[in-house]
Scaffold this motif. Sequence first.
Motif, short mmCIF file in Angstrom:
data_model
loop_
_atom_site.label_atom_id
_atom_site.label_comp_id
_atom_site.label_asym_id
_atom_site.label_seq_id
_atom_site.Cartn_x
_atom_site.Cartn_y
_atom_site.Cartn_z
N PRO A 145 0.80 -1.23 0.00
CA PRO A 145 0.00 0.00 0.00
C PRO A 145 0.83 1.27 0.00
O PRO A 145 0.46 2.27 -0.63
CB PRO A 145 -0.85 -0.13 1.27
CG PRO A 145 -0.87 -1.59 1.57
CD PRO A 145 0.44 -2.13 1.12
N LYS A 146 1.99 1.24 0.67
CA LYS A 146 2.81 2.45 0.74
C LYS A 146 3.23 2.91 -0.65
O LYS A 146 3.01 4.07 -1.04
CB LYS A 146 4.04 2.18 1.60
CG LYS A 146 5.10 3.27 1.53
CD LYS A 146 6.40 2.83 2.16
CE LYS A 146 7.51 3.83 1.88
NZ LYS A 146 8.81 3.38 2.41
N TRP A 147 3.82 2.02 -1.41
CA TRP A 147 4.30 2.42 -2.73
C TRP A 147 3.15 2.58 -3.71
O TRP A 147 3.25 3.39 -4.64
CB TRP A 147 5.31 1.40 -3.25
CG TRP A 147 6.63 1.45 -2.56
CD1 TRP A 147 7.25 0.47 -1.85
CD2 TRP A 147 7.50 2.59 -2.49
NE1 TRP A 147 8.44 0.89 -1.34
CE2 TRP A 147 8.64 2.20 -1.73
CE3 TRP A 147 7.45 3.89 -3.01
CZ2 TRP A 147 9.70 3.07 -1.47
CZ3 TRP A 147 8.50 4.75 -2.74
CH2 TRP A 147 9.61 4.35 -1.98
N LEU A 148 2.07 1.83 -3.53
CA LEU A 148 0.92 2.00 -4.43
C LEU A 148 0.38 3.41 -4.36
O LEU A 148 0.10 4.04 -5.39
CB LEU A 148 -0.17 0.99 -4.08
CG LEU A 148 0.00 -0.43 -4.63
CD1 LEU A 148 -1.10 -1.33 -4.12
CD2 LEU A 148 0.00 -0.41 -6.16
N HIS A 149 0.23 3.94 -3.15
CA HIS A 149 -0.30 5.30 -3.02
C HIS A 149 0.70 6.34 -3.49
O HIS A 149 0.33 7.39 -4.03
CB HIS A 149 -0.71 5.57 -1.56
CG HIS A 149 -1.97 4.86 -1.16
ND1 HIS A 149 -1.98 3.66 -0.48
CD2 HIS A 149 -3.27 5.16 -1.40
CE1 HIS A 149 -3.23 3.27 -0.29
NE2 HIS A 149 -4.03 4.16 -0.83
N ALA A 150 2.00 6.05 -3.31
CA ALA A 150 3.01 6.98 -3.83
C ALA A 150 2.97 7.04 -5.35
O ALA A 150 3.06 8.11 -5.96
CB ALA A 150 4.40 6.55 -3.35
N THR A 153 -7.36 -5.42 -3.00
CA THR A 153 -8.33 -4.32 -2.84
C THR A 153 -7.68 -2.95 -2.96
O THR A 153 -8.29 -2.02 -3.49
CB THR A 153 -9.02 -4.45 -1.47
OG1 THR A 153 -8.02 -4.49 -0.43
CG2 THR A 153 -9.84 -5.73 -1.39
N THR A 154 -6.43 -2.82 -2.48
CA THR A 154 -5.76 -1.52 -2.58
C THR A 154 -5.52 -1.15 -4.04
O THR A 154 -5.79 -0.01 -4.46
CB THR A 154 -4.42 -1.54 -1.83
OG1 THR A 154 -4.64 -1.95 -0.47
CG2 THR A 154 -3.77 -0.17 -1.85
N LEU A 155 -5.02 -2.07 -4.81
CA LEU A 155 -4.76 -1.81 -6.23
C LEU A 155 -6.06 -1.59 -6.99
O LEU A 155 -6.13 -0.76 -7.90
CB LEU A 155 -3.96 -2.96 -6.84
CG LEU A 155 -3.43 -2.76 -8.25
CD1 LEU A 155 -2.61 -1.49 -8.35
CD2 LEU A 155 -2.60 -3.96 -8.70
#
Length: 989
Positions: free
Chosen positions: A624-629, A664-666
Motif C-alpha cells: 500500500p505504501k508504494w501503491l499510493h506513492a 483491494t488496494t490496487l
Amino acid sequence: MDPPAAKRSRGCPAGPEERDAGTGAVRGRGRPEALLDLSAKRVAETWAFEQVEERFSRVPEPVQKRIVFWSFPRSEREICMYSSLGYQPPEGEHDARVPFTRGLHLLQSGAVDRVLQVGFHLSGNIRELGGPGEPERLYHVSISFDRCKITSVSCGCDNRDLFYCAHVVALSLYRIRHARQVELRLPISETLSQMNRDQLQKFVQYLISAHHTEVLPTAQRLADEILLLGSEINLVHGAPDPTAGAGIEDANCWHLDEEQIQEQVKQLLSNGGYYGASQQLRSMFCKVREMLRMRDSNGARMLILMTEQFLQDPRLALWRQQGAGMTDKCRQLWDELGALWVCVVLSPHCKPEERVSWLQLLGKWDKLDVCPLEEGNYSFDGPSLQPSVALSPELLQKGNTCITNTEGWVGHPLDPIGCLCRALLEACRLEEETLALYPDSGPEKRKAAYQHVPVPGSPGESYLALALEVALLGLGQQRALPEGLYAQDKVVRSEEQLLALLEEVELDERLVQVLRKQAGLLLEGGPFSGFGEVLFRESVPMHTCARYLFTALLPHDPDLAYRLALRAMRLPVLETAFPAGEPHPSPLDSIMSNRFPRWFILGHLETRQCELASAMLTAAKGDPKWLHAVLGSIQQNIHSPALLFKLAQDACKTATPASAPPDTTLLGIALELGLQVMRMTLNTMTWRRREMVRWLVSCATEIGPQALMNIMQNWYSLFTPVEAATIVAVTGTTHATLSRLQLDAPRREELWACARTLALQCAMKDPQNCALPALTLCEKNHAAFEAAYQIVLDAAAGGLGHAHLFTVARYMEHRGLPLRAYKLATLALAQLSIAFNQDSHPAVNDVLWACSLSHSLGRHELSAIVPLIIRSIHCAPMLSDILRRWTLSAPGLGPLGARRAAKPLGADRAPLCQLLDAAVAAYIATSHSRLTHISPRHYGDFIEFLGQARETFLLAPDGHLQFAQFLENLKQTYKGKKKLMLLVRERFG
C-alpha cells in the motif's frame, strides 16, 4: 651470384625467428618438426622473404617451403568476410547466390583443379557448369598473398563486385582445406638463382617462344635496356619477382577493389529513394564494422572511399540550393557514416600517423560547401532551457538559471555514448561469441554473453562495468530536446538501442553495485542529471531509462528503484502548460503538435511515461505504501486521459488475477484513476466515453456495492445524464451485476433505490434523453414510476419534443397504460405541425398510431383528439387516410378499449364531420398551391391527386355537387393551362 629479388637492397633487421631460420644449424641440431613449423609460421606472418638477414637462397629449402606454405591465409572467416556482401537473399530463401556459398559448392563438387603455388602466388582452374544447353565454362584464377593476407586477385569471369567472386573463394578454400595437396614451388627468383647461364638462356627462349605474340616486344625492350650499361635497369640491384611477396615497409592489407566500391556506392546513392539501395548501403557499413572488429586496415580504406562518394552525391548541392533538408533515409545513412568515423578515429589499435591523416581528411571534407551540417541545433544558439514555473522534468535559490548541458550525448549525430559503450562491450564478449553489437548486422537475435575484463592500471575496474557506467551517464544526462522531427526521433532510437545493449548484459553482484552507485549519483546530480531535483521545461524526459533502472534495481534495492522511477515520472513541458487544477483542452487526445509545435514526439514520450507508471503499479501490488506513492505521481504528472484510462485498466487487471483473491488496494487505485478520467473527459464527447463508463461500473462492482453506490450518488461530476441513466444505472442493476455482488434482499433493494434515484435525477436534468430509461428502470416501484411519469408531463410543457413524447407514449401503451399513452400522444400532437406537402413527414406513423389509440379507447377520446388533428395536420392525403380508418369500425372496439358503440361512425356526423371538412378544405388549398407552379411533366400526378380528392369529397352527402363546383372553379381559374384542363375533362367530365 646473388638471387634476384625485388627491393632486396633495402634490407631490414631480422627477428629471432629469422636468424634461426637462416642458419645451417637448424637442420643439423635436429629441431622437432612442430617447432620448425612454428618458427616458419611466425616468419611468414611478419616478414617477407627478401627481408631475412641471410639471403633466401642460403636458407635451407625445407625452411623456405615452410615459410611459403604458412604465408597463405589459414582462416576461412576472412574469406567469408570478403565475399558475403554482394547479395541479400529474400527472407525464407537460401543464400545460394552469395559468392562464398557458391564457391563452397564449387569446391565440394570437385570443380577446382591444376592448383599451383609459386612462392606467394597461387593459381588454378575452376570448372563451372553452364546453363541449360550451354557448355561447361573454365575460369583461370590467380591469387597473390603476403603475410597471411590475400593482396590481389584475378579471375577470368570478369564478375566485378565489391569483393571476391565465387571462383576466387573456391580456390582459396581449396588452398586452406587441402593445403598438403597443393603443388608447392619456391618464388621464381629462387628457382632462377639455381640455374647456370645455359639454363637461364634456355628458360628465357622457351618462355618467349611459348608466348611470343604477347611478350616479344617487351622482351626485346628489356634486352636492349640490359645491354645498355648506363640504363636505369642496370642501376637497380636485383629484379622484381611477382611471386616473392612484398617488403616489410610495403602496405600489407587484404585485396579491395577501390574503383568498384566507389562505383557501387555512387550507383546506390543515385537510387537512394528505394528501400533496397538503403539496405545495401547499410550492409556496406556493417562490412566496415566487421573489418574494424577484426582490426583490418581495409575498414578505414573502405570508409574513406564511401565518404568521398557520399560527398559527391549530386543531391547535396541541390538541397543546399533549395534550402531543403535531406530526406530521413539520407540522414540515417549520414548518421551511420559519422558514427563509423568516430569508431575509426578513436580506435586504440590505429597508428598515430593514421589518426593524423584521418583527421586531416575530415577537416578537408568539413570545409566543402556540400558537406551537410549535423541535423538539429546543438549549438548555444539553440532553444533556451529555462526551468518550469513551479521550480523557478527553487532553481533561483540554488543560483542556477539555465542548464549547462545544451548538447546531448545520446542522440548526437556522432553517437559518442553508443560508440564508447559498444567498444567497451566488444572487449568483454566471450571469444566464441560472433554476434555483432549493431542493429542491422545480421538476422541472428541470440543473446550475447559477456565477461568481466580487468582494466589495466585500474584495480577493481572492468570494461563491462565501465560500459554500464558510460551508458547510464549518457542516458541520465539532462539535455535539451533537439529541434526537428528527425533529430527528436533519433533521440528516441538512440535511447532504445543503448537500452537494448544493456538488457543483453546479465547483471551480477558487481554490476548491481554499479547500478546502485550510478542511480544514487543520478538522484543527487543536480541540474546536470535528468533525475535531479530541478528539471527544465525543454529537457528530454527520463522515462525509458528509468524503466530499465527500475526493473533492474527492484530485486536488489526496492526503495532506490521506486525513488528513482518516481523522480523520473515528471514531464515538465506539460506541467508548465497546464498547471494543476486547470482544465485541459481536448483531454482525450495526447497533448500534440497543435499546442507544442516543437515537440513532435510528445505522444511517444507520454506513452513511455505511461509504461513506466504501469511497471511501478504492477510491481507495487500488495504494498500500500508504494501503491499510493505511485498513484500520487500519476495524478500529478500524467495529463492524457487516454493513458490514464489504460493505466486504470492495467491496474484492475493486475489486481484481479483469475486464480487468486483480488488486491483491494490496487483495485481502489484503478477506480480512482478511472474516476479522474471521468472528471477530465466529462465535457468531451467521444466514442471511447461509453467504453470508459462501462469499465468504471465493472471496476466498482469488483470492489463492492458501496463503491458502486458511491459513483451513482456522485454521478453529477462523473457522467452525463445519458451515461448515468443508460449505462451506470442499468449496468449496475443487471442480473449479472447483482449475482456478482451476492447481496441480501435489503442491500439489493438499497442498490435498486440508489439506481432509481439516479435515473430520476437524470430525467429531471435531461428529460429528452433520459425520461424513457428512467421509466424503464422504475417500473417495479410504483412511487418512482409515478415520479418519472410526472417528470415527463412537466417536461412536455417545457419543450420536450413530439418525437420523444410519442416514444414514451408507445412505451406506456406497451406497459398496458393506454390512457397515459393517450395523454402523452395528445401532448405530442399539440406540438406537431405537418404542412400540406409533407405527406412523408417522419411523424406520420406516430400520428396514425395516436389516432388508432384514440379510436380504440372510445368516442369520447376520439372526439377530443379530432381538433388536435385538424390543428396540427394540413396534409390532405393524411387527413383523408385518418378519416377512412375511423369509419371502418366502431370506436371502442379495439383490443385496449371497451365496447361502447354498435356501428361505425359516419363521416358526415360529429365528431368526424369536422375532420371531413378539414380534409376537403386541405384538398382545395393544396390543388391551388400545386397549380401555381405546375409543369407538364407533373400533369399526370395532379390528375391522380384529383382522383383521391373526389373520393374524399364523395364521403359528404353533397359531395358530388361540391366536387363539380370545385372542378368548374379550376377550369375557370386555370383556363390558360389548356392541356391540363383537357386532361381534367377527359377524366372527370
